[in-house]
Motif scaffolding. Structure first.
Motif, PDB file in Angstrom:
ATOM      1  N   GLN A  37      -9.692   8.106   1.113  1.00  0.00           N
ATOM      2  CA  GLN A  37     -10.672   7.816   2.157  1.00  0.00           C
ATOM      3  C   GLN A  37     -11.439   6.543   1.815  1.00  0.00           C
ATOM      4  O   GLN A  37     -11.493   6.125   0.654  1.00  0.00           O
ATOM      5  CB  GLN A  37     -11.655   8.983   2.328  1.00  0.00           C
ATOM      6  CG  GLN A  37     -12.468   9.318   1.095  1.00  0.00           C
ATOM      7  CD  GLN A  37     -13.416  10.480   1.316  1.00  0.00           C
ATOM      8  OE1 GLN A  37     -13.953  10.665   2.405  1.00  0.00           O
ATOM      9  NE2 GLN A  37     -13.655  11.267   0.269  1.00  0.00           N
TER      10      GLN A  37
ATOM     11  N   LYS B 191      -8.178  -1.970   5.081  1.00  0.00           N
ATOM     12  CA  LYS B 191      -7.093  -1.061   5.440  1.00  0.00           C
ATOM     13  C   LYS B 191      -6.658  -0.312   4.176  1.00  0.00           C
ATOM     14  O   LYS B 191      -6.315  -0.933   3.167  1.00  0.00           O
ATOM     15  CB  LYS B 191      -5.913  -1.829   6.024  1.00  0.00           C
ATOM     16  CG  LYS B 191      -6.219  -2.539   7.332  1.00  0.00           C
ATOM     17  CD  LYS B 191      -4.980  -3.265   7.853  1.00  0.00           C
ATOM     18  CE  LYS B 191      -5.209  -3.868   9.232  1.00  0.00           C
ATOM     19  NZ  LYS B 191      -6.286  -4.906   9.220  1.00  0.00           N
ATOM     20  N   LEU B 192      -6.678   1.015   4.238  1.00  0.00           N
ATOM     21  CA  LEU B 192      -6.347   1.822   3.066  1.00  0.00           C
ATOM     22  C   LEU B 192      -4.951   1.500   2.541  1.00  0.00           C
ATOM     23  O   LEU B 192      -4.716   1.512   1.327  1.00  0.00           O
ATOM     24  CB  LEU B 192      -6.467   3.311   3.394  1.00  0.00           C
ATOM     25  CG  LEU B 192      -7.871   3.848   3.689  1.00  0.00           C
ATOM     26  CD1 LEU B 192      -7.818   5.350   3.916  1.00  0.00           C
ATOM     27  CD2 LEU B 192      -8.846   3.528   2.563  1.00  0.00           C
ATOM     28  N   ASP B 193      -4.028   1.213   3.439  1.00  0.00           N
ATOM     29  CA  ASP B 193      -2.652   0.958   3.012  1.00  0.00           C
ATOM     30  C   ASP B 193      -2.518  -0.314   2.188  1.00  0.00           C
ATOM     31  O   ASP B 193      -1.478  -0.532   1.545  1.00  0.00           O
ATOM     32  CB  ASP B 193      -1.735   0.861   4.233  1.00  0.00           C
ATOM     33  CG  ASP B 193      -1.551   2.204   4.922  1.00  0.00           C
ATOM     34  OD1 ASP B 193      -1.884   3.226   4.306  1.00  0.00           O
ATOM     35  OD2 ASP B 193      -1.086   2.216   6.080  1.00  0.00           O
ATOM     36  N   ASP B 194      -3.540  -1.168   2.215  1.00  0.00           N
ATOM     37  CA  ASP B 194      -3.479  -2.414   1.449  1.00  0.00           C
ATOM     38  C   ASP B 194      -3.782  -2.204  -0.031  1.00  0.00           C
ATOM     39  O   ASP B 194      -3.572  -3.119  -0.838  1.00  0.00           O
ATOM     40  CB  ASP B 194      -4.467  -3.438   2.012  1.00  0.00           C
ATOM     41  CG  ASP B 194      -3.981  -4.060   3.315  1.00  0.00           C
ATOM     42  OD1 ASP B 194      -2.786  -3.897   3.647  1.00  0.00           O
ATOM     43  OD2 ASP B 194      -4.805  -4.686   4.004  1.00  0.00           O
TER      44      ASP B 194
ATOM     45  N   ARG C 140       1.660   5.693  -8.814  1.00  0.00           N
ATOM     46  CA  ARG C 140       0.899   4.878  -7.864  1.00  0.00           C
ATOM     47  C   ARG C 140       0.245   5.825  -6.870  1.00  0.00           C
ATOM     48  O   ARG C 140       0.899   6.721  -6.333  1.00  0.00           O
ATOM     49  CB  ARG C 140       1.803   3.867  -7.154  1.00  0.00           C
ATOM     50  CG  ARG C 140       2.394   2.825  -8.105  1.00  0.00           C
ATOM     51  CD  ARG C 140       3.331   1.853  -7.387  1.00  0.00           C
ATOM     52  NE  ARG C 140       3.970   0.951  -8.331  1.00  0.00           N
ATOM     53  CZ  ARG C 140       3.486  -0.231  -8.693  1.00  0.00           C
ATOM     54  NH1 ARG C 140       2.344  -0.662  -8.177  1.00  0.00           N
ATOM     55  NH2 ARG C 140       4.135  -0.996  -9.566  1.00  0.00           N
TER      56      ARG C 140
ATOM     57  N   THR D  11      -3.652   0.142  -3.686  1.00  0.00           N
ATOM     58  CA  THR D  11      -2.926   1.151  -4.456  1.00  0.00           C
ATOM     59  C   THR D  11      -3.480   1.190  -5.875  1.00  0.00           C
ATOM     60  O   THR D  11      -3.640   0.139  -6.509  1.00  0.00           O
ATOM     61  CB  THR D  11      -1.420   0.830  -4.526  1.00  0.00           C
ATOM     62  OG1 THR D  11      -0.903   0.717  -3.207  1.00  0.00           O
ATOM     63  CG2 THR D  11      -0.680   1.911  -5.277  1.00  0.00           C
TER      64      THR D  11
ATOM     65  N   HIS E  83      -0.048 -10.647  -3.011  1.00  0.00           N
ATOM     66  CA  HIS E  83      -0.212  -9.312  -3.591  1.00  0.00           C
ATOM     67  C   HIS E  83      -0.921  -9.504  -4.929  1.00  0.00           C
ATOM     68  O   HIS E  83      -0.435 -10.229  -5.799  1.00  0.00           O
ATOM     69  CB  HIS E  83       1.130  -8.611  -3.801  1.00  0.00           C
ATOM     70  CG  HIS E  83       0.979  -7.191  -4.250  1.00  0.00           C
ATOM     71  ND1 HIS E  83       0.565  -6.185  -3.411  1.00  0.00           N
ATOM     72  CD2 HIS E  83       1.150  -6.617  -5.468  1.00  0.00           C
ATOM     73  CE1 HIS E  83       0.508  -5.045  -4.074  1.00  0.00           C
ATOM     74  NE2 HIS E  83       0.860  -5.287  -5.319  1.00  0.00           N
TER      75      HIS E  83
ATOM     76  N   PHE F 258      -3.692  -4.913  -4.484  1.00  0.00           N
ATOM     77  CA  PHE F 258      -3.955  -4.978  -3.048  1.00  0.00           C
ATOM     78  C   PHE F 258      -3.303  -6.216  -2.432  1.00  0.00           C
ATOM     79  O   PHE F 258      -3.012  -7.201  -3.124  1.00  0.00           O
ATOM     80  CB  PHE F 258      -5.464  -4.973  -2.758  1.00  0.00           C
ATOM     81  CG  PHE F 258      -6.223  -6.140  -3.329  1.00  0.00           C
ATOM     82  CD1 PHE F 258      -6.503  -7.256  -2.546  1.00  0.00           C
ATOM     83  CD2 PHE F 258      -6.683  -6.115  -4.640  1.00  0.00           C
ATOM     84  CE1 PHE F 258      -7.218  -8.328  -3.062  1.00  0.00           C
ATOM     85  CE2 PHE F 258      -7.396  -7.179  -5.173  1.00  0.00           C
ATOM     86  CZ  PHE F 258      -7.668  -8.291  -4.380  1.00  0.00           C
ATOM     87  N   ASP F 259      -3.075  -6.103  -1.152  1.00  0.00           N
ATOM     88  CA  ASP F 259      -2.573  -7.244  -0.378  1.00  0.00           C
ATOM     89  C   ASP F 259      -3.769  -8.024   0.156  1.00  0.00           C
ATOM     90  O   ASP F 259      -4.655  -7.455   0.802  1.00  0.00           O
ATOM     91  CB  ASP F 259      -1.703  -6.775   0.778  1.00  0.00           C
ATOM     92  CG  ASP F 259      -0.403  -6.153   0.312  1.00  0.00           C
ATOM     93  OD1 ASP F 259       0.156  -6.647  -0.687  1.00  0.00           O
ATOM     94  OD2 ASP F 259       0.035  -5.169   0.924  1.00  0.00           O
TER      95      ASP F 259
ATOM     96  N   ASN G  57      -2.472   6.279  -3.543  1.00  0.00           N
ATOM     97  CA  ASN G  57      -3.184   5.658  -2.426  1.00  0.00           C
ATOM     98  C   ASN G  57      -4.586   6.255  -2.295  1.00  0.00           C
ATOM     99  O   ASN G  57      -4.802   7.431  -2.618  1.00  0.00           O
ATOM    100  CB  ASN G  57      -2.419   5.877  -1.119  1.00  0.00           C
ATOM    101  CG  ASN G  57      -1.083   5.163  -1.113  1.00  0.00           C
ATOM    102  OD1 ASN G  57      -0.975   4.048  -1.615  1.00  0.00           O
ATOM    103  ND2 ASN G  57      -0.075   5.809  -0.559  1.00  0.00           N
TER     104      ASN G  57
END
Length: 876
Positions: free
Chosen positions: A311, A401-404, A306, A406, A379, A334-335, A308
């Motif tokens: 950018q 948001k990048l964290d959302d 996985r 994968t 998700h 993604f969330d 991330n």
């Protein structure tokens, strides 16, 4: 002593695979001795080995490369096994317990293929409620679908595999999977359900834009649950017309185009007991358009990494683009926080153009994912597609948001066995690029590319990369499935090999009422001989070679028939269509994808090569009559080639590829070998030591140079940084191997949108040269499976140091070399039960091994090494 890497039929703890008689392999390490003296294998019905059903006894005849147990297996039974090893120093070790489990085998199914009353385009839910009247001891699901399925029980996905039942020739067979669902069930009311998608079975796949069906036009599903209670009672639940169906939120699914998912059409908790089943209706029993249902061969297809995004790009065109920093195969999860009815759309691409999102090289493949929100936090991921990508354009989300997000990397779950590192970071990136292209294209079959409207099991690509693949990963089970399907196709083509396996192109021709001519090309069809022999060389499994010998014979016999039918029995192959040296740069017509080497020269060369490999395989298997037959054929073809192309001291076919083929394959006349080497040197000099080879010539180029006194030329080709070269791609930002040497031009633009993939592993075959010549690790045909090797590192002052590890079928080899101040230091590790002939690349005036002067290295430049670790220092 440690006994590890226990495998059955080259798989770790396999469940429900085709298995007439199991073949056991393992690796021994950390032993006091150097060689295995004897071994013992025990198989039991319990992990305490109180009920032993097979015991080989302590035998000196057992090899860690493969022991075939003479045992009659029962259906749906778990067997436990262990191996004990004794060595020449009276050390002894016993493995941990491993297991394998049979599927249904020949047992009748207590389940029916079922479908829905809906239009064939409507993706369904399938579900069934049932009651379990006691505590559960064990439970298995035997399941398959047409095209793809995801199984859920009590609201949760079962298992970690995706895109089952994988990529099959559905005319010939369909794989079913065996899943351990013990932990998914409970006493009382339960629900089993499945989502179905098109996959490779139905819908669009191949070089046809509009096609409603490939193999069939209706979804189908089959499932049998076998449950054993703690009381010993057996319960069997099979799919039938009492199961229920309902339209699912998957509006459309396509390997090429992606997926559309409308969460507003979800049935909440559809696979759980609390679901509201109003609107569900009974499924239909049907007889699907497909071949026989059989146990699986495919290794697991799973998420292995996985990643991330690194950018978020705001492009000049006003787009929001995620950059994952690495081209991968899989999808993005993604969330989702969107309001009800809002849509998010993801579009996938390999590269940017003018710093904007670009996907025109994907041709007609849309490569999209669209999600319509129901207003609830979710998700989100696709279910029945995959993408080849580095960049993802996001539409419909304002605050990204990048964290959302994968990226999920998916490929066949094969252990990485090889690794190379050097003092040159660009060479290291090249190695990683080849590894990533293997990951991206080992998706159940060895595909050509994972992104555009193709993604097929091209046999030519598979053939040239097979050895590299087998250094990088543990491949025998993967290629076993590929070659099994290849032979199913060969039987329908009088031994000829399709351009792609499964033969999708032939299926399309059949649908369109056209003749199937997508088979029988040299280098592509020769996968039937090259892959089996390569796998034998790497893993030493005679049983596998015996199974695949029929592929080899069928292909060579097909060529011989072509020769005798169309070429007058001249022992030259001068008929039919051939890709030959595909995408070489030496064709005066720069718009052509064909190389400049005469395709019939290439075809005749492979005629010789495949016949010679088939003769070798016959010798290994003890088939004396067939050995003589193919040896005689090999010599006849060799004589014919020499008379036509090397007559009167002249070299008739004068290209880099033609010269390299003659040296590598061994059909150059001995009295012209020096002349051919000099001519090859001159051809490279004329190009300022640059290649112009394609799919055929490139894999053999550097090995041939290093083997024939031109190692400095091989290194120059490796280290070149201008076009055409491997490092040109690296300098242009490639993170995988390109299809063309100039896939991207120096100005950053894609050179050709008609056929241009940024993830095509064929030219990654340079990595085989890196293992064999730069690092020096070479298996020996007389002792396959790396039980004996020649270690001859071909050093070059332009690299300061090189390190290599390879976990072979025999154990872990480590090789490194470092050049400094006129001294070369080698570190070599040889695994237990193996030996290595260590050969210096040039004579040395001084040589020590582990600090002691070694006469053999100084006088003969070689020494035999048994299992152990060695530090070798040479001067001069």
């Amino acid at each position: 002593m440690k006994v590890t890497n226990l495998r059955v039929n080259h798989l770790t703890n396999p469940m429900g695979y085709q298995m007439d008689q199991p073949l056991f392999t393992w690796v021994t390490s950390n032993a006091k001795g150097s060689f295995q003296k004897s071994a013992q294998i025990q198989i039991a019905l319990d992990n305490s080995f109180e009920n032993i059903v097979f015991d080989s006894s302590n035998s000196e005849e057992i090899s860690s490369l493969g022991y075939k147990a003479d045992i009659r297996l029962k259906p749906h039974t778990r067997y436990y096994w262990r191996v004990q090893v004794w060595d020449d120093a009276d050390d002894h070790g016993i493995s941990d317990t491993a297991w394998f489990e049979t599927g249904k085998m020949e047992e009748e199914w207590n389940a029916k293929w079922i479908g829905t009353p809906y239009d064939g385009h409507l993706h369904p839910y399938i579900r069934n409620e049932f009651h379990i009247p006691g505590k559960i001891k064990s439970a298995r699901a035997y399941v398959s679908g047409l095209g793809l399925y995801e199984l859920e029980i009590n609201g949760e996905k079962c298992g970690d595999e995706y895109l089952a039942p994988f990529y099959n020739d559905y005319n010939e067979w369909v794989q079913y999977q065996t899943l351990d669902v013990t932990e998914c069930l409970w006493e009382g009311k339960n629900v089993v359900g499945a989502l179905l998608g098109n996959g490779w079975y139905k819908g669009r796949f191949g070089f046809v834009d509009k096609m409603d069906q490939l193999y069939g036009n209706s979804f189908a599903f089959i499932c049998e649950l076998d449950i054993v209670l703690e009381t010993g009672e057996h319960i069997s639940i099979g799919s039938d017309e009492t199961w229920q169906c309902h339209p699912s939120p998957i509006v459309s699914s396509s390997i090429y185009d992606g997926e559309i998912y409308d969460a507003l059409q979800e049935v909440k908790d559809w696979s759980a007991v609390q679901a509201d089943t109003e609107g569900f209706e009974n499924a239909c029993v049907l007889t699907p358009q497909c071949g026989a249902l059989k146990e699986r061969l495919s290794p697991p297809l799973v998420i292995t990494k996985r990643i991330n995004p690194i950018q978020l790009l705001d492009t000049l065109a006003g787009e929001k683009v995620l950059d994952f920093g690495q081209e991968v195969t899989g999808w993005v999860e993604f969330d989702c926080h969107l309001r009800k009815g809002a849509k998010v759309k993801l579009s996938y691409a390999e590269l940017l153009q003018d710093d904007n999102f670009y996907n025109e090289n994907l041709r007609t493949a849309k490569a999209e994912y669209t999600y319509r929100s129901n207003g609830e936090l979710a998700h989100v991921r696709p279910h029945f597609t995959f993408y080849g990508f580095r960049f993802v354009k996001v539409e419909g989300v304002e605050d990204i948001k990048l964290d959302d997000f994968t990226a999920c990397v998916i490929h066949s779950d094969l252990e990485q066995t090889g690794n190379i590192r050097t003092s040159n970071q660009k060479i290291n990136r090249l190695f990683e690029n080849a590894m990533w292209s293997q990951r991206g294209n080992f998706l159940d079959v060895p595909t050509d590319c994972p992104q555009r409207d193709e993604r097929m099991g091209w046999t030519g690509d598979a053939q040239v990369f097979c050895a590299t693949a087998s250094f990088n990963m543990y491949t025998p089970a993967f290629y076993k499935k590929f070659l099994y399907e290849m032979y199913l196709e060969q039987k329908n083509q009088n031994g000829s090999v399709p351009h792609v396996v499964p033969d999708v192109l032939g299926q399309i021709a059949k649908i369109q009422g056209q003749e199937n001519d997508a088979h029988g090309s040299c280098a592509w069809g020769d996968a039937a001989c090259v892959i089996p022999w390569t796998e034998y060389l790497f893993y030493g499994d005679k049983e596998l070679l015996a199974e695949q010998f029929k592929n080899m014979k069928a292909w060579v016999d097909y060529i011989k028939t072509q020769d005798e039918t169309y070429c007058g029995g001249k022992r030259l192959w001068e008929h039919g269509f051939h890709f030959a040296d595909w995408l070489a740069l030496d064709n005066p017509d720069k718009k052509s994808s064909f190389g400049g080497t005469n395709p019939y020269y290439v075809a005749s060369g492979y005629y010789y090569y495949s016949a010679s490999l088939t003769a070798k395989a016959a010798e290994v298997l003890g088939f004396a009559g067939e050995q003589k037959y193919y040896e005689r054929l090999t010599e006849e073809v060799k004589t014919a080639i020499q008379q036509k192309y090397f007559s009167d001291g002249n070299i008739i076919e004068d290209t880099q590829t033609a010269l390299v083929m003659s040296l590598y394959m061994g059909f150059v006349p001995e009295n012209q070998k020096t002349q051919v080497i000099e001519r090859l040197k001159k051809k490279l000099d004329d190009k300022k030591c640059h290649l112009d080879t394609g799919f055929v010539g490139t894999p053999y180029l550097c090995p041939t140079l290093s083997k024939n006194g031109l190692n400095d030329y091989a290194y120059t080709l490796l280290l070149n940084e201008d076009f055409p070269s491997w490092l040109y791609e690296v300098n242009m930002g490639a993170t995988t191997i390109w299809e063309r040497w100039n896939s991207v031009l120096p100005n950053g633009y894609v050179s050709d949108t008609g056929m241009n993939s940024m993830n095509h592993y064929s030219y990654g075959s340079i990595v085989e040269w890196m293992y064999r010549y730069m690092c020096g690790l070479n298996p020996v045909e007389s002792h396959p499976g790396f039980k004996e090797v020649v270690i001859k590192p071909q050093t070059d002052d332009r690299l300061g140091w090189v390190e290599c590890e390879y976990l072979s079928a025999a154990g872990l080899y480590k090789i490194s070399w470092k050049i400094e101040q006129g001294k070369t230091t080698y570190h070599v590790s040889v695994p237990f039960d193996s030996q290595a002939k260590f050969v210096l690349p040039k004579a040395s005036s001084q040589a020590t091994i582990n600090g002691e002067y070694n006469h053999d290295l100084v006088e003969n430049s070689e020494v035999m090494l048994s299992a152990g670790d060695y530090k070798i220092i040479t001067v001069g």
